[in-house]
Design a protein around this motif. Structure first.
Motif, PDB file in Angstrom:
ATOM      1  N   ASP A 155      16.277  17.174  -6.466  1.00 50.00           N
ATOM      2  CA  ASP A 155      17.359  15.928  -5.820  1.00 50.00           C
ATOM      3  C   ASP A 155      16.423  15.301  -4.739  1.00 50.00           C
ATOM      4  O   ASP A 155      16.509  14.345  -4.647  1.00 50.00           O
ATOM      5  N   ALA A 156      15.540  15.832  -3.941  1.00 50.72           N
ATOM      6  CA  ALA A 156      14.875  15.520  -2.943  1.00 50.72           C
ATOM      7  C   ALA A 156      13.617  14.563  -3.473  1.00 50.72           C
ATOM      8  O   ALA A 156      13.580  13.578  -2.881  1.00 50.72           O
ATOM      9  N   PHE A 157      13.129  15.144  -4.365  1.00 48.08           N
ATOM     10  CA  PHE A 157      12.082  14.538  -5.189  1.00 48.08           C
ATOM     11  C   PHE A 157      12.640  13.238  -5.694  1.00 48.08           C
ATOM     12  O   PHE A 157      11.688  11.990  -5.866  1.00 48.08           O
ATOM     13  N   ALA A 158      13.870  13.144  -6.390  1.00 47.59           N
ATOM     14  CA  ALA A 158      14.195  11.900  -7.123  1.00 47.59           C
ATOM     15  C   ALA A 158      14.416  10.806  -5.988  1.00 47.59           C
ATOM     16  O   ALA A 158      13.960   9.877  -6.440  1.00 47.59           O
ATOM     17  N   LYS A 159      14.710  11.393  -4.773  1.00 49.31           N
ATOM     18  CA  LYS A 159      14.962  10.134  -3.739  1.00 49.31           C
ATOM     19  C   LYS A 159      13.552   9.507  -3.434  1.00 49.31           C
ATOM     20  O   LYS A 159      13.499   8.169  -3.468  1.00 49.31           O
ATOM     21  N   VAL A 160      12.569  10.111  -3.366  1.00 59.75           N
ATOM     22  CA  VAL A 160      11.197   9.937  -2.905  1.00 59.75           C
ATOM     23  C   VAL A 160      10.650   9.185  -4.003  1.00 59.75           C
ATOM     24  O   VAL A 160       9.980   8.321  -4.061  1.00 59.75           O
ATOM     25  N   ARG A 161      10.990   9.784  -5.378  1.00 59.20           N
ATOM     26  CA  ARG A 161      10.363   9.075  -6.464  1.00 59.20           C
ATOM     27  C   ARG A 161      10.978   7.674  -6.834  1.00 59.20           C
ATOM     28  O   ARG A 161      10.145   6.275  -6.965  1.00 59.20           O
ATOM     29  N   ARG A 162      12.075   7.308  -6.150  1.00 58.39           N
ATOM     30  CA  ARG A 162      12.871   6.156  -6.290  1.00 58.39           C
ATOM     31  C   ARG A 162      12.025   5.071  -5.378  1.00 58.39           C
ATOM     32  O   ARG A 162      11.725   4.071  -5.701  1.00 58.39           O
ATOM     33  N   LYS A 163      11.343   5.681  -4.288  1.00 58.59           N
ATOM     34  CA  LYS A 163      10.783   4.817  -3.184  1.00 58.59           C
ATOM     35  C   LYS A 163       9.428   4.415  -3.655  1.00 58.59           C
ATOM     36  O   LYS A 163       8.817   3.225  -3.500  1.00 58.59           O
ATOM     37  N   VAL A 164       8.931   5.295  -4.562  1.00 58.07           N
ATOM     38  CA  VAL A 164       7.486   5.042  -4.983  1.00 58.07           C
ATOM     39  C   VAL A 164       7.413   4.236  -6.239  1.00 58.07           C
ATOM     40  O   VAL A 164       6.681   3.197  -6.120  1.00 58.07           O
ATOM     41  N   ILE A 165       8.483   4.379  -7.134  1.00 60.18           N
ATOM     42  CA  ILE A 165       8.810   3.240  -8.217  1.00 60.18           C
ATOM     43  C   ILE A 165       8.950   1.932  -7.668  1.00 60.18           C
ATOM     44  O   ILE A 165       8.353   1.020  -8.283  1.00 60.18           O
ATOM     45  N   GLU A 166       9.572   1.745  -6.443  1.00 61.20           N
ATOM     46  CA  GLU A 166      10.160   0.307  -5.979  1.00 61.20           C
ATOM     47  C   GLU A 166       9.028  -0.195  -5.247  1.00 61.20           C
ATOM     48  O   GLU A 166       8.829  -1.118  -4.965  1.00 61.20           O
ATOM     49  N   GLY A 167       8.061   0.802  -4.686  1.00 63.16           N
ATOM     50  CA  GLY A 167       6.831   0.264  -4.033  1.00 63.16           C
ATOM     51  C   GLY A 167       5.934  -0.494  -4.909  1.00 63.16           C
ATOM     52  O   GLY A 167       6.137  -0.577  -6.138  1.00 63.16           O
ATOM     53  N   GLU A 168       4.760  -1.120  -4.083  1.00 66.42           N
ATOM     54  CA  GLU A 168       3.890  -1.713  -4.946  1.00 66.42           C
ATOM     55  C   GLU A 168       2.654  -0.798  -5.282  1.00 66.42           C
ATOM     56  O   GLU A 168       1.366  -1.409  -5.630  1.00 66.42           O
ATOM     57  N   PHE A 169       2.791   0.344  -5.314  1.00 60.77           N
ATOM     58  CA  PHE A 169       1.640   1.415  -5.654  1.00 60.77           C
ATOM     59  C   PHE A 169       0.964   1.135  -7.223  1.00 60.77           C
ATOM     60  O   PHE A 169       1.843   0.913  -8.063  1.00 60.77           O
ATOM     61  N   LYS A 170      -0.163   1.257  -7.032  1.00 59.72           N
ATOM     62  CA  LYS A 170      -0.849   0.991  -8.506  1.00 59.72           C
ATOM     63  C   LYS A 170      -0.968   2.099  -9.160  1.00 59.72           C
ATOM     64  O   LYS A 170      -0.696   2.321 -10.364  1.00 59.72           O
ATOM     65  N   GLU A 171      -1.201   3.380  -8.692  1.00 60.03           N
ATOM     66  CA  GLU A 171      -1.318   4.649  -9.262  1.00 60.03           C
ATOM     67  C   GLU A 171      -0.108   5.441  -8.858  1.00 60.03           C
ATOM     68  O   GLU A 171       0.071   6.592  -8.594  1.00 60.03           O
ATOM     69  N   LYS A 172       1.107   4.807  -9.541  1.00 57.27           N
ATOM     70  CA  LYS A 172       2.485   5.524  -9.278  1.00 57.27           C
ATOM     71  C   LYS A 172       2.379   6.727 -10.136  1.00 57.27           C
ATOM     72  O   LYS A 172       2.816   7.901  -9.396  1.00 57.27           O
ATOM     73  N   LYS A 173       1.779   6.914 -11.461  1.00 57.63           N
ATOM     74  CA  LYS A 173       2.074   8.300 -11.932  1.00 57.63           C
ATOM     75  C   LYS A 173       1.075   9.397 -11.265  1.00 57.63           C
ATOM     76  O   LYS A 173       1.744  10.511 -11.223  1.00 57.63           O
ATOM     77  N   ALA A 174      -0.013   9.034 -10.772  1.00 53.20           N
ATOM     78  CA  ALA A 174      -0.915  10.054 -10.243  1.00 53.20           C
ATOM     79  C   ALA A 174      -0.033  10.549  -8.790  1.00 53.20           C
ATOM     80  O   ALA A 174       0.266  11.849  -8.657  1.00 53.20           O
ATOM     81  N   ILE A 175       0.509   9.619  -8.156  1.00 60.95           N
ATOM     82  CA  ILE A 175       1.208   9.888  -6.795  1.00 60.95           C
ATOM     83  C   ILE A 175       2.464  10.852  -7.370  1.00 60.95           C
ATOM     84  O   ILE A 175       2.678  11.890  -6.696  1.00 60.95           O
ATOM     85  N   LEU A 176       3.222  10.616  -8.147  1.00 61.62           N
ATOM     86  CA  LEU A 176       4.638  11.083  -8.515  1.00 61.62           C
ATOM     87  C   LEU A 176       4.234  12.486  -9.063  1.00 61.62           C
ATOM     88  O   LEU A 176       4.768  13.378  -8.942  1.00 61.62           O
ATOM     89  N   SER A 177       3.091  12.629  -9.922  1.00 63.91           N
ATOM     90  CA  SER A 177       2.586  13.859 -10.305  1.00 63.91           C
ATOM     91  C   SER A 177       2.361  14.894  -9.203  1.00 63.91           C
ATOM     92  O   SER A 177       2.870  16.121  -9.320  1.00 63.91           O
ATOM     93  N   ILE A 178       1.559  14.570  -8.243  1.00 61.27           N
ATOM     94  CA  ILE A 178       1.144  15.464  -7.318  1.00 61.27           C
ATOM     95  C   ILE A 178       2.430  15.676  -6.092  1.00 61.27           C
ATOM     96  O   ILE A 178       2.668  16.783  -5.688  1.00 61.27           O
TER      97      ILE A 178
END
Length: 550
Positions: A155-178
């Motif tokens: 549940d905590a990760f899901a909240k952070v995931r949403r912020k990363v997805i909504e951000g402008e990060f280029k390497e979203k997959k790598a960031i979410l994996s770690i």
């Protein structure tokens, strides 16, 4: 075996053919997931199935072909193999998905044994070969894993995931994996800490963005306990261990996010080794980068920001870099940014002579420019009189105070700027006053830039920054491309060794803490506490048995 998927039953019409215990179990599972409708057809129905009416449409008779007419999904659970096959074939002709109990060859899909905690679902399947085994394995997972904590971490990760997805990060997959691994680690199911790298280089970001990155990462790094900030003319990178990764990422300005690259774990060392050996440089194989990395590391260590992890990381990186250079010869005929700058100046300003050439700066980059120019009499401008004297002795440079730069500009044909001033040293107004219709070729290899951008707009002035050296550098890179593969293999091997050591730290720290506790608590009392903990944490039972040979 089929492709494991989660089947969404909402809006689906489900038919179950059969009325015994197997049909009961399937019905109970199906109703958990909110299908649009469920219909059960069988000549004999168990009392539990009949009790489901009117929630479930119950039809007590033999199966008829038209029963599958509107069904999206059909479950077959009778004790008649011929009837099972007939129902399956009829349903498939109508386009329905079919599951037949104890007949995997007739199934389009299989029901998996699963355990659910909140939004977390862990499923086990044997492809219909041995459902009982899948159920037993599911029970073992349920009793041995900290599902409550895993669900909370999800549940905590899901909240952070949403912020990363909504951000402008280029390497979203790598960031979410770690990030997922980090949240897993917080439950005791993985490493509790990681080593990270975030950075931007000449490959991912133009110079103005890298300048902004230096300011942002410098500010962020001040709040990290263990970190090394590397800044060169071609890259800005922050290596760190521990700290709140999410906070670091979310504090980055939006401008940087689309240009950012991200590494974690052993990939950090692999990257560091390739950077330090010059394999990732604009000027492939350059030797100056190794000195710059060492300097950044020593600076952080002197400031008390290098602990056990980063110390091992960088020492391993230096070791791998040395081996790469030794085995591949990547540095042979290597070219640096100063070399590229001088080569380009010779092409663009053929009238460049010692007395008509100037260098602004007294640091390492300025010294390399003088070395690559290879002639005496070059005017060198700076504020540090001691360094000016050293450059005069080594390269025959003519020392000139920086305050006299504007006065001398009119007599120069080429000017190299390699300083470290936070503000531009060479401005548009200064050049306008000094040139008076003359011509000047300017190369600025400083980061941040020490030449005002508008200088290049003046008539008779050509202004080059580090990113403009790419064309010259690419010619050099093509000659060395074949050596990169071997370099990457060396870096990978060193990274594996480092990661093996890093993973052992968790065990090492736990063992040290255990023996520390033994000093203050009698062993019997400590073991009694551990035994009592087993009642609360069933997942520890297996490890306890293995540890004590029970």
């Amino acid at each position: 075996m089929g492709l494991p998927v989660e089947l969404n039953l909402r809006g689906k019409k489900v038919l179950i053919v059969g009325g015994g215990e197997v049909a009961e179990r399937k019905l109970d599972k199906i109703l958990e997931f909110g299908p649009l409708s469920v219909r059960v057809v069988a000549p004999v129905l168990s009392s539990r199935i009949r009790e489901k009416s009117p929630e479930v449409e119950v039809v007590q008779r033999e199966f008829r072909p038209h029963d599958v007419k509107e069904a999206d999904i059909v479950f077959v659970a009778t004790d008649d193999p011929d009837l099972n096959r007939k129902v399956a074939e009829t349903a498939k002709k109508k386009g329905a998905l079919v599951n037949v109990a104890d007949s995997p060859e007739l199934c389009d899909f299989f029901l998996q044994a699963y355990v659910r905690k909140g939004n977390l679902t862990i499923s086990v399947s044997t492809g219909g070969v041995a459902p009982g085994f899948a159920g037993a394995l599911k029970d073992m997972i349920e009793s041995h894993q900290p599902l409550d904590r895993l669900s909370e971490a999800l549940d905590a990760f899901a909240k952070v995931r949403r912020k990363v997805i909504e951000g402008e990060f280029k390497e979203k997959k790598a960031i979410l994996s770690i990030l997922a691994k980090e949240y897993m680690g917080s439950t005791g199911c993985g490493l509790s800490r990681y080593v990270y790298l975030i950075g931007l280089s000449h490959k991912t970001a133009p110079l103005p963005v890298r300048e902004e990155a230096l300011r942002a990462l410098k500010e962020i790094s001040e709040e990290l306990e263990e970190r090394v900030l590397l800044s060169t003319c071609n890259r800005v990178e922050l290596y760190f261990c521990g700290g709140d990764l999410v906070e670091v990422l979310l504090r980055l300005p939006d401008l940087l996010k689309e240009h950012l690259y991200f590494k974690a774990g052993k990939e950090v060392l692999k990257h560091l080794a390739l950077v330090t050996s010059g394999c990732d440089s604009l000027a492939l194989g350059e030797v100056q980068i190794a000195h710059q990395v060492r300097k950044a590391y020593e600076y952080a260590r002197a400031a008390g920001r290098v602990g056990k992890v980063l110390s091992r990381l960088f020492e391993s990186g230096f070791k791998a870099s040395k081996e790469i250079r030794s085995r591949t010869g990547i540095q042979d005929a290597s070219v640096s940014i100063p070399y590229l700058a001088v080569q380009l100046a010779r092409r663009r300003a053929p009238l460049m002579t010692p007395e008509r050439t100037g260098v602004v700066g007294t640091g390492d980059m300025a010294e390399l420019i003088l070395k690559n120019l290879g002639f005496k009499g070059v005017r060198t401008f700076g504020r540090n009189s001691e360094r000016l004297r050293v450059l005069e002795e080594r390269y025959g440079a003519v020392p000139v105070p920086l305050s006299r730069l504007e006065e001398a500009l009119g007599s120069l044909k080429a000017l190299f700027v390699a300083a470290s001033s936070p503000e531009p040293i060479l401005t548009k107004d200064m050049v306008t006053r000094a040139l008076r219709g003359g011509r000047l070729f300017v190369v600025d290899v400083s980061v941040p830039r020490n030449v005002e951008e508008g200088v290049g707009e003046l008539k008779g002035v050509e202004c080059i920054f580090t990113d403009d050296l790419r064309e010259v550098a690419e010619e050099n890179a093509r000659r060395k491309e074949e050596r990169l593969h071997e370099a990457e293999e060396i870096a990978e091997q060193e990274a594996e060794e480092f990661w093996g050591w890093y993973e052992s730290l968790e065990v090492e720290d736990t063992v040290k803490e255990f023996f520390k506790r033994l000093e203050g608590v009698p062993p019997k009392k400590l073991l009694r506490r551990a035994a009592l903990k087993l009642k609360e944490r069933k997942e520890l039972v297996h490890a306890f048995r293995e540890l004590f040979g029970l």
